[in-house]
Design a protein around this motif. Structure first.
Motif, short mmCIF file in Angstrom:
data_model
loop_
_atom_site.label_atom_id
_atom_site.label_comp_id
_atom_site.label_asym_id
_atom_site.label_seq_id
_atom_site.Cartn_x
_atom_site.Cartn_y
_atom_site.Cartn_z
N TYR A 173 0.81 -1.20 0.00
CA TYR A 173 0.00 0.00 0.00
C TYR A 173 0.85 1.27 0.00
O TYR A 173 0.63 2.18 -0.76
N LEU A 174 1.85 1.25 0.91
CA LEU A 174 2.70 2.44 1.00
C LEU A 174 3.66 2.48 -0.18
O LEU A 174 3.97 1.46 -0.78
N SER A 175 4.12 3.66 -0.50
CA SER A 175 5.11 3.79 -1.54
C SER A 175 6.43 4.09 -0.85
O SER A 175 6.70 5.22 -0.47
N ILE A 176 7.22 3.02 -0.64
CA ILE A 176 8.49 3.23 0.08
C ILE A 176 9.52 3.68 -0.93
O ILE A 176 10.08 2.90 -1.69
N ASP A 177 9.75 4.99 -0.96
CA ASP A 177 10.60 5.57 -1.99
C ASP A 177 12.08 5.52 -1.64
O ASP A 177 12.93 5.74 -2.51
N ALA A 207 17.70 0.74 -6.24
CA ALA A 207 18.61 1.81 -6.64
C ALA A 207 19.73 1.96 -5.63
O ALA A 207 19.60 1.57 -4.47
N ALA A 208 20.86 2.51 -6.10
CA ALA A 208 21.99 2.73 -5.19
C ALA A 208 22.67 4.03 -5.57
O ALA A 208 22.41 4.59 -6.63
N GLY A 209 23.53 4.51 -4.67
CA GLY A 209 24.35 5.67 -4.96
C GLY A 209 23.53 6.91 -5.29
O GLY A 209 22.51 7.18 -4.64
N HIS A 210 23.97 7.63 -6.32
CA HIS A 210 23.32 8.90 -6.65
C HIS A 210 21.87 8.72 -7.07
O HIS A 210 21.03 9.57 -6.81
N GLN A 211 21.59 7.56 -7.74
CA GLN A 211 20.21 7.25 -8.13
C GLN A 211 19.29 7.27 -6.91
O GLN A 211 18.22 7.86 -6.91
N GLU A 226 19.81 8.63 -3.92
CA GLU A 226 19.69 9.96 -3.32
C GLU A 226 18.76 10.84 -4.14
O GLU A 226 18.01 11.66 -3.60
N GLU A 227 18.79 10.64 -5.46
CA GLU A 227 17.94 11.42 -6.35
C GLU A 227 16.46 11.09 -6.09
O GLU A 227 15.61 11.98 -6.03
N ALA A 228 16.18 9.79 -5.89
CA ALA A 228 14.80 9.36 -5.62
C ALA A 228 14.29 10.04 -4.35
O ALA A 228 13.16 10.52 -4.27
N LYS A 229 15.14 10.10 -3.34
CA LYS A 229 14.77 10.72 -2.07
C LYS A 229 14.48 12.21 -2.26
O LYS A 229 13.48 12.74 -1.79
N ARG A 230 15.39 12.88 -3.02
CA ARG A 230 15.23 14.31 -3.24
C ARG A 230 13.92 14.61 -3.97
O ARG A 230 13.19 15.54 -3.62
N GLN A 231 13.61 13.77 -4.96
CA GLN A 231 12.37 13.99 -5.72
C GLN A 231 11.14 13.85 -4.84
O GLN A 231 10.23 14.67 -4.90
N THR A 232 11.12 12.81 -4.02
CA THR A 232 9.98 12.61 -3.12
C THR A 232 9.83 13.80 -2.18
O THR A 232 8.73 14.30 -1.94
N MET A 233 10.96 14.24 -1.65
CA MET A 233 10.91 15.36 -0.69
C MET A 233 10.35 16.62 -1.34
O MET A 233 9.64 17.39 -0.70
N GLU A 234 10.69 16.83 -2.61
CA GLU A 234 10.19 18.03 -3.28
C GLU A 234 8.73 17.90 -3.66
O GLU A 234 7.92 18.80 -3.42
N LYS A 235 8.40 16.73 -4.23
CA LYS A 235 7.04 16.52 -4.76
C LYS A 235 6.01 16.44 -3.63
O LYS A 235 4.89 16.92 -3.77
N TYR A 236 6.39 15.79 -2.54
CA TYR A 236 5.42 15.55 -1.45
C TYR A 236 5.79 16.34 -0.20
O TYR A 236 5.60 15.87 0.91
N LYS A 237 6.32 17.51 -0.35
CA LYS A 237 6.75 18.31 0.80
C LYS A 237 5.61 18.46 1.81
O LYS A 237 4.50 18.87 1.43
N VAL A 274 25.94 9.70 4.99
CA VAL A 274 25.39 8.99 3.85
C VAL A 274 25.51 9.91 2.65
O VAL A 274 25.02 11.05 2.69
N GLY A 275 26.15 9.45 1.59
CA GLY A 275 26.32 10.26 0.40
C GLY A 275 27.06 11.56 0.69
O GLY A 275 26.77 12.59 0.10
N GLY A 276 27.99 11.51 1.65
CA GLY A 276 28.78 12.68 1.97
C GLY A 276 28.11 13.68 2.89
O GLY A 276 28.69 14.69 3.26
N ASN A 277 26.86 13.39 3.26
CA ASN A 277 26.13 14.32 4.14
C ASN A 277 25.98 13.67 5.52
O ASN A 277 25.79 12.46 5.63
N SER A 278 26.09 14.48 6.58
CA SER A 278 26.02 13.88 7.92
C SER A 278 24.59 13.49 8.27
O SER A 278 23.62 14.08 7.77
N ALA A 279 24.48 12.49 9.14
CA ALA A 279 23.16 12.03 9.58
C ALA A 279 22.34 13.17 10.16
O ALA A 279 21.13 13.28 9.93
N LEU A 280 23.03 14.04 10.90
CA LEU A 280 22.33 15.17 11.53
C LEU A 280 21.70 16.08 10.48
O LEU A 280 20.54 16.48 10.59
N ASN A 281 22.46 16.37 9.41
CA ASN A 281 21.91 17.20 8.34
C ASN A 281 20.75 16.51 7.64
O ASN A 281 19.72 17.13 7.38
#
Lengths: 374, 217
Positions: A94-98, A106-110, A112-123, A145-152
């Motif tokens: 039921y849920l869309s686990i993005d 997906a792995a790597g930049h792909q 991270e890109e999926a996450k960024r898209q979800t965050m923008e589209k479903y803000k 993760v991906g060069g960014n700290s967990a806190l960020n």
């Protein structure tokens, strides 16, 4: 239509919903079981079953971003494997686990890109789930993760989420990474993102049924279930393990296992003297249990270690003793031994003082007026 | 000429004996609850159940008794007053503290003669009242956990979040032993003063009267 609404009101699941799930490969029996488990776990009246079935049927699939930081993936494991398989399947379908590092293809930049898209589209609309605690020492370098700290990451993702669910004791309270001396400065999600709406589902691991029920509650009512002062949903953490324990009658009777494998232990007596922390732990383990409701620690013969309480690693140890060790004394020194020592030392000291005082003859206040008989 | 003086008013004596009974009952049941050593073969028994019922019952009695005694510090006579429990506030009090300490350590021949509590004892009682307070707070914090939505849980929530359940449990346990140590000392000292002062110290806590020779004061 009128008739169908009536059915929903009675707690019956509408026929067409059952048929749709059947075409997806979930038998009507399994779907009914799922709905009744959810209703019972949330302590809702049975008449809510139809509403729950309708809610998870809607077409507003909320996207989920599942992030893992200082954790052991135990909560992911619990969510994927435990419980009635269909319950999790239904929610996963039921849920869309993005975004979920362990599950996603997906792995790597792909990824991270999926996450960024979800965050923008479903803000402001997506559900953020966090597993593991967040290190803050030395600028948060202990988990990136991906060069960014967990806190960020957690501040970005949870800051824009509709709701955040902290799964497991590490995300809820810091857990084992935050245990003394806490070299990485690990903190809980609610401390890392003070402004976010965070619900805590502590446990090591969390109980997957409680996570599913919390999500179902969010889908059905549009908000998270009522929580206590520690941010835990009351339906799952509103009672002590001790007060719902199947061994409670032996506790009240005064029957205790003295050691693992002794006669009392084999007869299922209370594990209080083996250090069970059920009397100080709030969780619904005795009623919901783990692994398809098969068992839970106390049923299996091991005392509760209080894994869902804040700072359990520091405050609930030693796990096989009732009381913590007394700081400043040897590790073997229990409170009772020290206490008995205090009492004995007092008695000896004042006994000696009494002998000395009895022998003193020159310290009487009214020695002169005392008349000796005979 | 000996005078008969009414020193301990009835609320002082009554709360004293309520405290004695409560502390004995609470210590016995509490030590059992902490380490249940009685062997119970019958599953239909209710040994721990009764121990806890008695413990909680006396906990309420003890708390009320302590609160009444604390209030009486503001309404009672000079021997019951809060001032008597803080001898360090006056110069005379200080000399009594030093004098009594020297008597106990065999450095002085005669104990400073007072009508009410001796200064050292009064200081000890201040500390004991503090222990009582910690005991009542930690006890009701642990007790309140049976109902996290109840009155006791909401009243004691700050203590639980500040100290954690297990630290409160350990503290509750250790103070019990300190109070047992205090009880041994208390009975001994009462006996000692009864012998040395010869003014009816031991009987005064039953009847309230002491026999004072003003010459000694």
């Amino acid at each position: 239509m009128q008739k169908e609404e009536q059915h929903v009101h009675d707690g019956m699941v509408p026929e067409d919903i059952l048929q749709r799930w059947e075409t997806r490969g979930v038998s009507r029996r399994d779907f009914m079981k799922f709905c009744s488990v959810m209703t019972a776990t949330l302590a809702l009246p049975v008449t809510m079953m139809g509403k729950i079935a309708e809610a998870i049927e809607g077409d507003n699939r909320p996207p989920v971003l599942w992030m893992e930081f200082l954790g052991c993936t135990g909560d992911t494991e619990a969510f994927l494997r435990a419980n009635q398989p269909t319950a999790t399947e239904i929610i996963l379908d039921y849920l869309s686990i993005d975004y979920h590092e362990t599950l996603m293809a997906a792995a790597g930049h792909q990824a991270e890109e999926a996450k960024r898209q979800t965050m923008e589209k479903y803000k402001g609309k997506y559900i953020a789930i966090v597993e593991g605690s967040i290190p803050t020492a030395e600028g948060g370098i202990h988990c990136t993760v991906g060069g960014n700290s967990a806190l960020n990451i957690v501040r970005e993702v949870c800051g824009d989420a509709a709701v955040t669910i902290a799964v497991g004791s590490c995300a809820s309270f810091g857990g084992i990474p935050a245990a003394a001396p806490n070299p990485t400065g690990a903190i809980s999600v609610s401390k890392a993102v003070p402004g976010a709406t965070v619900m805590n589902l502590p446990g090591c691991p969390l109980n997957a049924t409680n996570l599913t029920a919390a999500i179902v509650h969010f889908l059905t009512f549009g908000r998270l279930p009522a929580t206590d002062s520690l941010g835990r949903p009351k339906f799952a953490y509103g009672k002590r393990i001790h007060d719902n324990c199947e061994r409670r009658a032996h506790f009240d009777a005064g029957q205790y296992a003295e050691g693992f494998g002794d006669a009392g232990h084999r007869q299922g007596w209370c594990l209080y003297k083996l250090g069970c922390k059920g009397p100080e732990t709030f969780h619904n383990c005795p009623t919901v249990r783990y692994n398809e409701g098969t068992s839970w620690p106390v049923q299996a013969g091991h005392g509760c270690i209080g894994c869902s309480e804040p700072q359990f690693w520091d405050t609930m140890t030693p796990f096989y003793e009732r009381l913590p060790n007394v700081p400043g004394f040897g590790v073997e020194a229990t409170a009772d031994k020290i206490g008995l020592g205090i009492a004995a030392a007092t008695a000896v000291a004042f006994g000696a003082h009494g002998v000395a005082s009895a022998l003193r003859k020159d310290d009487n206040s009214d020695a002169d007026p005392v008349e000796k008989e005979g | 000429m000996l005078q008969i003086r009414y020193v301990w008013e009835w609320p002082v004596r009554l709360t004293h004996w309520f405290n004695v009974i409560s502390i004995i009952a609470l210590a016995v049941t509490g030590i059992y609850i902490g380490n249940p050593i009685i062997s119970v073969p019958e599953t239909g028994s209710f040994v721990m159940g009764w121990m806890r019922v008695v413990h909680f019952g006396f906990a309420y009695l003890f708390s009320v008794s302590v609160i009444v005694r604390l209030l009486w510090m503001f309404f009672g006579n000079e021997y019951a007053s809060w001032r008597a429990f803080m001898p360090w506030l006056t110069k005379e009090g200080w000399s009594h503290i030093v004098g009594t300490f020297c008597y106990y350590t065999f450095l002085r021949r005669k104990v400073p003669y007072v009508v009410g509590h001796n200064a050292l004892a009064a200081m000890a009682y201040s500390f004991v009242f503090l222990l009582f307070a910690v005991q009542v707070i930690s006890g009701f914090s642990l007790y309140g956990q049976y109902d996290p939505n109840g009155l006791w849980a909401s009243v004691t929530a700050p203590f639980l979040s500040l100290f954690s359940n297990q630290v409160l449990r350990l503290t509750h346990h250790m103070i019990t032993w300190l109070l047992i140590g205090f009880a041994i000392h208390h009975v001994y000292s009462a006996w000692l003063m009864d012998v040395k002062e010869k003014n009816g110290t031991l009987s005064s806590i039953f009847g309230g009267y002491k026999f004072i020779d003003p010459k000694d004061l």
